[in-house]
Structures are given as structure tokens and as C-alpha cells.
Design an enzyme around this catalytic site. Sequence first.
Site, PDB file in Angstrom:
ATOM      1  N   TYR A 142       0.815  -1.221   0.000  1.00  0.00           N
ATOM      2  CA  TYR A 142       0.000   0.000   0.000  1.00  0.00           C
ATOM      3  C   TYR A 142       0.848   1.270   0.000  1.00  0.00           C
ATOM      4  O   TYR A 142       0.383   2.326  -0.406  1.00  0.00           O
ATOM      5  CB  TYR A 142      -0.943   0.015   1.206  1.00  0.00           C
ATOM      6  CG  TYR A 142      -1.988  -1.075   1.199  1.00  0.00           C
ATOM      7  CD1 TYR A 142      -2.221  -1.856   0.071  1.00  0.00           C
ATOM      8  CD2 TYR A 142      -2.745  -1.342   2.329  1.00  0.00           C
ATOM      9  CE1 TYR A 142      -3.171  -2.857   0.074  1.00  0.00           C
ATOM     10  CE2 TYR A 142      -3.708  -2.348   2.337  1.00  0.00           C
ATOM     11  CZ  TYR A 142      -3.907  -3.101   1.208  1.00  0.00           C
ATOM     12  OH  TYR A 142      -4.856  -4.096   1.205  1.00  0.00           O
ATOM     13  N   LYS A 192       4.332 -15.334   3.487  1.00  0.00           N
ATOM     14  CA  LYS A 192       4.390 -16.118   2.250  1.00  0.00           C
ATOM     15  C   LYS A 192       5.874 -16.344   1.934  1.00  0.00           C
ATOM     16  O   LYS A 192       6.368 -16.051   0.842  1.00  0.00           O
ATOM     17  CB  LYS A 192       3.668 -15.379   1.116  1.00  0.00           C
ATOM     18  CG  LYS A 192       3.389 -16.261  -0.106  1.00  0.00           C
ATOM     19  CD  LYS A 192       2.425 -17.402   0.175  1.00  0.00           C
ATOM     20  CE  LYS A 192       2.122 -18.159  -1.133  1.00  0.00           C
ATOM     21  NZ  LYS A 192       1.418 -19.435  -0.874  1.00  0.00           N
ATOM     22  N   ASP A 224      -2.125 -18.338   2.544  1.00  0.00           N
ATOM     23  CA  ASP A 224      -3.219 -19.086   1.931  1.00  0.00           C
ATOM     24  C   ASP A 224      -3.767 -20.140   2.892  1.00  0.00           C
ATOM     25  O   ASP A 224      -4.983 -20.328   3.001  1.00  0.00           O
ATOM     26  CB  ASP A 224      -2.780 -19.717   0.597  1.00  0.00           C
ATOM     27  CG  ASP A 224      -1.400 -20.356   0.657  1.00  0.00           C
ATOM     28  OD1 ASP A 224      -0.720 -20.234   1.689  1.00  0.00           O
ATOM     29  OD2 ASP A 224      -1.004 -20.972  -0.353  1.00  0.00           O
ATOM     30  N   ASP A 248      -5.082  -6.957   6.007  1.00  0.00           N
ATOM     31  CA  ASP A 248      -6.326  -6.365   5.524  1.00  0.00           C
ATOM     32  C   ASP A 248      -7.322  -7.465   5.188  1.00  0.00           C
ATOM     33  O   ASP A 248      -8.488  -7.442   5.610  1.00  0.00           O
ATOM     34  CB  ASP A 248      -6.019  -5.514   4.285  1.00  0.00           C
ATOM     35  CG  ASP A 248      -7.156  -4.589   3.899  1.00  0.00           C
ATOM     36  OD1 ASP A 248      -8.244  -4.674   4.514  1.00  0.00           O
ATOM     37  OD2 ASP A 248      -6.982  -3.788   2.963  1.00  0.00           O
ATOM     38  N   ASP A 252     -10.584  -8.975   7.746  1.00  0.00           N
ATOM     39  CA  ASP A 252     -11.957  -8.942   7.238  1.00  0.00           C
ATOM     40  C   ASP A 252     -12.574 -10.339   7.267  1.00  0.00           C
ATOM     41  O   ASP A 252     -13.752 -10.499   7.610  1.00  0.00           O
ATOM     42  CB  ASP A 252     -11.989  -8.402   5.804  1.00  0.00           C
ATOM     43  CG  ASP A 252     -12.003  -6.885   5.746  1.00  0.00           C
ATOM     44  OD1 ASP A 252     -12.066  -6.256   6.814  1.00  0.00           O
ATOM     45  OD2 ASP A 252     -11.963  -6.324   4.643  1.00  0.00           O
TER      46      ASP A 252
END
Length: 357
Positions: A142, A192, A224, A248, A252
Site C-alpha cells: 500500500y 508467504k 493461503d 487487511d 476482514d
Amino acid sequence: MRFTICVLPGDGIGPEIVAQGLAVLHKIGEKFGHEFAITEALIGGAAIDAVNNPLPKETVDACKAVDAVLLGAVGGPKWDNIEKSIRPERGLLGIRKELGLFANLRPARLFPELKSACLLRPDIVEKGVDVMVVRELTGGLYFGEPKGEEMRNGEKTAFNTMIYAESEIRRIAKVGFETARKRKGKLCSVDKANVLDVMQLWREIVIDVAKEYPDVELSHMYVDNAAMQLVRDPSQFDVIVTENMFGDILSDEAAVITGSIGMLPSASLGAGNPGIFEPIHGSAPDIAGQDKANPLATILSVAMLLKYSFGLADEAAAIEAAVSNVLNQGVRTGDIMEQGKELVGCVKMGQLVLESL
């Protein structure tokens, strides 16, 4: 004691839910003998409409001058088609950056009274859902440079950069360990590292920081798999620490599996700067001004504000107990409505929490 708070109502249902949060805050002041001095400033779409800037300098100055910031919500379709550099969300990203808020704490807790709203199987629900996601907030994709859009080989090409310095990883890891230390003592670092160089450094630094916290059990999980495990068995997690984009998404996901996104608060914290406390849901412009919004996530954000910015744990616990008590009475706003329960509006729900307090 006297504390100062800057309120950023924002857009959509923001002003409605913030009003109920402030009512609860002042009730706590009366009950426990505190004074809360409130200032108000513009952010997001409301600021764009007023001064054509989602984050005016006056707002930044007002936030830097107080002990904590309470935010409603930003954005809405009204501003979807304006220049992307001044979209409402830029105000939110900007204020986090200005205040140096690098850690986002998002609890996903299933209130026992709302078990039937949970989207998971009953046998999974019975194990409980109480996860804290600690998300790095000012780095990664971001904010990484270079970023932009250009022509390559005759076609438009856009790019972002996931980049982290050792110091950024180390400080968010410390927040993760400290948070786990105050809960069940379990920290899962999500990365990751099997694919990304930046995540290999992430894991290396987290392992190094773990040496300072021998009392905290550290585990690692690829993002994942973490997304899958959150649905399969969320009870295995206590605290998750991860980078910006992964956080993020996972926060959620953790929120929505409880079935009550209108119930969940969040805190964005830095190193000694005023933190920002806000509900995780959006501005819900479709129900704005109709007394349909659920104020409980904002009220619980006030509880987090009291706990994390002011160290007022008893006051925070009183708010959480009041919310549980009201839910136990069988009243619901539309987003958490169940068969056989009483439907109430935003104002009424706020009033019931006040009465419970």
C-alpha cells in the site's frame, strides 16, 4: 482525570454511530469521574465536499494535539468517480501515516448471544471465536515505492512494490508478542516466505524477536493456509501478526465469520502517538440518516480507546459488559437481527447501552 479526544465523524452513518459512542463515553466519565474534552474535524468525503481535500491540514493538526482519535467511517459511491488521488480513503491512509500508526489491532470475537449469527458450523462455533489480528499498517504494497502506471511494450502497465525494512518488521512483531502476552500467549506469524523474498526477511526477523518473549508460543503459517484455517477452525488462533495487505484480507475474513461485522471495533496504534479507534465496517450510505445503523462496533471502539490509549481497563470492561447485557435482552439492529428478537434502531440501541451502564 481529563483526556482529550478528536472526533472524525466522516461519511454515511459515521455521524450517527459516533454520536452514540460519545454518549457512552460521557456516561463513563460521569460514572468513573473522568472528563473527556472533545474536538471535531473533517475527513473523507465530508472534507472533500467542504475543502476539496480528504485530509485537510487542520484535521492533521487537531489529531496530533489530542490523546486519542475516534473515527466513524469514510467513503461512499458519491465520491467513486473523482480523481483517485483525492478519494475519501486517501484521508484514512493519510492520517494513519501522519500519526505514525503502524499497528492495527482488530479483534474478531463472537459474542455468545450472537452464536446463531455465526456463519460456521455449530460444532466449530462451540469451540469459540476470539482472534486478534495485528496488522502492519504503514508499509508493504500500500505504501511501497516505486509504484505507478506507465506504458511498457505499447500497453498500460501498473505496478506496486511490497517492501519492508527490518525495523518495520521488528516493531510490529513486538506489538504481536506483547498482545499475545496479554491474552493466551500464542502468536501465529502469517507470511508467504515460500515465494516472496520480503516474507523470508519477515520470518527471519520475527524469529529473532521471539527470543525476547520465551513465554509466548510462536508458530508460522503461509497466508493461503491461514485463510483456510480461519474458516476450518478459528479456535486454534489467539493472536495473528502479519503484513499490511495480508492483514487487511485476513482481518476482514476473521470478522465476517462471526456473522456480525457491525459488532467489531479496531485500534490503530503507534509509538506514543494518539491512536485511532474505529469500527471496521464501512459508511453504509444506503442506510445513512435512517436510524438503522448498528452503533455497537463504535461503542466497543470507545472501549478499546479507553483501554489502549488511557489505560482504563475497568471502564472498558464496563462498556463490554453493558453491550453483552443489552444483547442478552434480545434486542437487535437490522444487521444482526434474528427471528424472535426485537428490532431497534441506532439511537435506541445506544440508549439501552447507556441504561445498562
